[in-house]
Scaffold this motif. Sequence first.
Motif, mmCIF file in Angstrom:
data_model
loop_
_atom_site.group_PDB
_atom_site.id
_atom_site.type_symbol
_atom_site.label_atom_id
_atom_site.label_comp_id
_atom_site.label_asym_id
_atom_site.label_seq_id
_atom_site.Cartn_x
_atom_site.Cartn_y
_atom_site.Cartn_z
ATOM 1 N N ALA A 1 -15.234 13.138 30.095
ATOM 2 C CA ALA A 1 -15.066 13.027 28.644
ATOM 3 C C ALA A 1 -13.895 12.090 28.327
ATOM 4 O O ALA A 1 -13.975 11.269 27.403
ATOM 5 C CB ALA A 1 -14.832 14.407 28.038
ATOM 6 N N PHE A 2 -12.838 12.207 29.100
ATOM 7 C CA PHE A 2 -11.670 11.358 28.910
ATOM 8 C C PHE A 2 -12.031 9.891 29.179
ATOM 9 O O PHE A 2 -11.645 8.990 28.440
ATOM 10 C CB PHE A 2 -10.556 11.832 29.851
ATOM 11 N N LEU A 3 -12.819 9.685 30.242
ATOM 12 C CA LEU A 3 -13.283 8.335 30.588
ATOM 13 C C LEU A 3 -14.049 7.714 29.421
ATOM 14 O O LEU A 3 -13.849 6.547 29.067
ATOM 15 C CB LEU A 3 -14.182 8.424 31.830
ATOM 16 N N LEU A 4 -14.917 8.530 28.795
ATOM 17 C CA LEU A 4 -15.694 8.035 27.664
ATOM 18 C C LEU A 4 -14.771 7.655 26.502
ATOM 19 O O LEU A 4 -14.963 6.626 25.849
ATOM 20 C CB LEU A 4 -16.708 9.092 27.223
ATOM 21 N N SER B 1 -11.264 1.248 24.082
ATOM 22 C CA SER B 1 -11.101 -0.164 24.447
ATOM 23 C C SER B 1 -12.207 -1.021 23.834
ATOM 24 O O SER B 1 -11.990 -2.197 23.558
ATOM 25 C CB SER B 1 -11.071 -0.309 25.971
ATOM 26 N N SER B 2 -13.394 -0.426 23.604
ATOM 27 C CA SER B 2 -14.492 -1.204 23.021
ATOM 28 C C SER B 2 -14.163 -1.679 21.611
ATOM 29 O O SER B 2 -14.710 -2.672 21.134
ATOM 30 C CB SER B 2 -15.766 -0.360 22.968
ATOM 31 N N LEU B 3 -13.265 -0.932 20.932
ATOM 32 C CA LEU B 3 -12.932 -1.295 19.556
ATOM 33 C C LEU B 3 -12.299 -2.672 19.466
ATOM 34 O O LEU B 3 -12.399 -3.351 18.448
ATOM 35 C CB LEU B 3 -11.969 -0.257 18.958
ATOM 36 N N LEU C 1 -22.218 12.001 29.388
ATOM 37 C CA LEU C 1 -20.903 11.368 29.258
ATOM 38 C C LEU C 1 -20.834 10.073 30.058
ATOM 39 O O LEU C 1 -20.371 9.036 29.576
ATOM 40 C CB LEU C 1 -19.813 12.335 29.730
ATOM 41 N N LEU C 2 -21.336 10.146 31.295
ATOM 42 C CA LEU C 2 -21.266 8.987 32.173
ATOM 43 C C LEU C 2 -22.187 7.866 31.682
ATOM 44 O O LEU C 2 -21.826 6.684 31.741
ATOM 45 C CB LEU C 2 -21.662 9.428 33.592
ATOM 46 N N GLY C 3 -23.373 8.250 31.198
ATOM 47 C CA GLY C 3 -24.321 7.260 30.688
ATOM 48 C C GLY C 3 -23.746 6.508 29.501
ATOM 49 O O GLY C 3 -23.883 5.286 29.389
ATOM 50 N N ALA C 4 -23.076 7.253 28.604
ATOM 51 C CA ALA C 4 -22.467 6.615 27.438
ATOM 52 C C ALA C 4 -21.364 5.652 27.871
ATOM 53 O O ALA C 4 -21.306 4.506 27.399
ATOM 54 C CB ALA C 4 -21.919 7.690 26.498
ATOM 55 N N SER C 5 -20.493 6.090 28.791
ATOM 56 C CA SER C 5 -19.402 5.228 29.262
ATOM 57 C C SER C 5 -19.950 3.980 29.941
ATOM 58 O O SER C 5 -19.513 2.863 29.668
ATOM 59 C CB SER C 5 -18.506 5.980 30.253
#
Lengths: 338, 265
Positions: free
Chosen positions: A13-16, A22-24, A291-295
Motif C-alpha cells: 500500500a505504501f509503494l502504491l 511521484s506520478s503527480l 495494490l501491486l497491479g495499480a503500482s
Amino acid sequence: MQAIKRHYLLALAFLLLIALFSSLFIGRYAISPLDVSRLIRAQLTGMDSGLAPAAHTAFFTIRLPRIIGTVFVGGGLAAAGAVFQGVFKNPMSSPDILGSSAGSGLGAAIGILLAFPIVPVQIMSFAGGLLAVAVTCGISYSIERRNVSPLTLVLTGLVAASIFNAGISLTKYVADPSNTLPAITFFLLGTFSSVGTGAILPLAILITASLIPMLLLRWKLSVLSMGDEEALTMGVNSGLLRGVMILCATVITSTTVSFCGIIGWVGLVVPHLARMIVGSNYVKLLPASILLGASFTLVVDNIARSLLSFELPIGILTALMGAPFFLILLKRGKRGWA
Amino acid sequence: MGMNLLKVEGLACGYHGKALLRDVRFSLDQGQILCILGPNGVGKTTLFKTILGLLPPLGGSLFLNGSLVSYRSRKRTPKGISYVPQAHTPVFPFTVLDVAVMGRTAEMRPFATPSALDYERTRQVLDGFGLLHLKDKLYTEISGGERQLVLIARALVQNPQILIMDEPASSLDLGNQAKLLGRVRQLSRECRLGAIMTSHNPNHALQVADHVLLLRPGGACSFGPVDEIVTVEALTAAYETKLDILQAHKENGRIQKSIILQIEE
C-alpha cells in the motif's frame, strides 16, 4: 508468519502511495511539488493559485484523471488475472482468456468503422467483451451440459478469441486506410491518454463493483483452486462461484478495453509477483495483486508518457516489460508457481 | 456395537440416468472401517460421488444417523461426511495450515475468511495428528505420504462422523501405507469415526477393515464381514485373475490372511 504477511500488504500500500505521489509531477507539462500543493490548495479553497491556467488544466483535467484511471485499470486487471488463475487452476490464465479483449476490440473497431462518437464506441466495446465471454460460456455449456470443466472453458475461449480477432482483422481490412484504420489500430494498442474527467466515474464504478464480490469471496477462491469436487465437499458451490467470478472479471476487462484499449501482461505477471510476496492464499493474494497491479501500471504509464518526446502506447510497454519479467519469474519459480 | 452411522439400501448410481451400479446395500457403524474393493472402472468413484452428493442417486435410499438423506439438485455434501481425495499436487503452493483450514469453510459465514479461532482449531487437529511441525511448509513440497495425511487432517477439521477416502494408500510406499492404515484404524477405534475407503489392494481390507463391499463387473455387489467376502472364489471372479489366500499365524495368536497373485508362466 501472519504478522509478516500483514506487513507485506502495508508495504505494498505504501509503494502504491509513493507511485501515486511521484506520478503527480511526471509529465510533459512540468509541475513542481510546490506548484502541486498550490494547485490543490487553490482548488480546495477557491483562491487563485498564482499559476498559469494551463497548469491548472494540465493537472486537473489531464494528469489527475489519468492517474486515477490508471490505478483502477491496473488494480482491476491484476485482480481479474489472479482470480482467473485460481478459477481455471491454470497459472497461464490472463484476464482475457475467455475472449473478452478480442470481443471488446471488435466492438470498438466496428464502432470506429461506423464513425460513431466516442461514447457509443465505448458502449459497443463493453458489450463486445460481454458477448464474447457469453459465446464462450454458451458453447462450453452446449458441449458439456451440467459439468462444464475449466479446461473446456479455456479452450473454447481460445476459439472465440480467434474468431473475434478475425473479425477485428476484417474490420481493419475494410476500414479507410487514411483515417479509420489508424484510429482502430491506435485504439487497440492501449493507452491511458484517452482517460479524461468524464471517464473516471464510469471506470471507477464498474471496476469497484466487480472487485467487491471478488474480495468478499476471496477465501472461497482459495478452496475452489483445489478443484471443483473437493470444493463442493467442503461446502463451496463451485459452479456458482466460478460463474460470479467470470462475470466480474469480464466486466473489468471489457471496461478497461473500452476506455484504454488492450493492455496485456499486467493481469498475467502481477498475480505471480504478488504470489511470490504473500503466498497463494487469496485472502492476502487478491489485495496484494490489486495494490501491486495499480503500482506497476502507474510506473509503466509514467514511463510511457515521459520516456520519449512523443507518448508510447502503454500496451507496447507492458508487453516489452511484462514478457521478460515473466521469464524471470519462470526461472526463479523453483517452487511450482510460487 | 456402535451406533449406526450410514445405511444404504438398494442404491443405484451412474451418470446421465444410466446405472453403473444397482442395488448397492451396506451399512456402517461407529468405529468401523468399510473397504470397497473391485476392479478398475467398476464404479467405486461413482458410488463415492453419489454418497457425497455430487451425483444424484438413480434409485434407492441413504440413511445418515437413521434419517433419510434427500439429495436435492444443488450439489451439496451431507453434514457429517468428509471426503479425503487422493493426494494430488495443486497448481498453487498453499501452506499446509492453509490447506487444512479449508476444512472449516462449510462452518464459516458466506463472505468470511478463516478467523484466528478457525486457525487455532486447525492447529489443534494438526497437533493431534502429529503434523504440527509441517504447518508452515508448502503443501506442494512435502512428501506424498505427508500430503495424504494432511488431507485426512483437513477432513478431520470438518468434524465429521464419517470419513470417505479415495484410494488413500494407493500411491504410497510400503512404510507410508502401514503408517496411513494405522492412522485410519486409530481414528476409527479411538475417535469412533466411521471410515469408508477404496483400495486396489485387498490386503488392505484384510489388515484393517471390518466389512468389505465387493463390486463386480456388471454392477453386482456383495457386502459383509471381511472373512466372508474376501474369499478366493469371490476375488477370482471379481478381478478375473487367479490368486491364493495364505494364512500367517502372528505372535499374538491371531491369524492374518494375505492375498498372493498367481502369475502365469
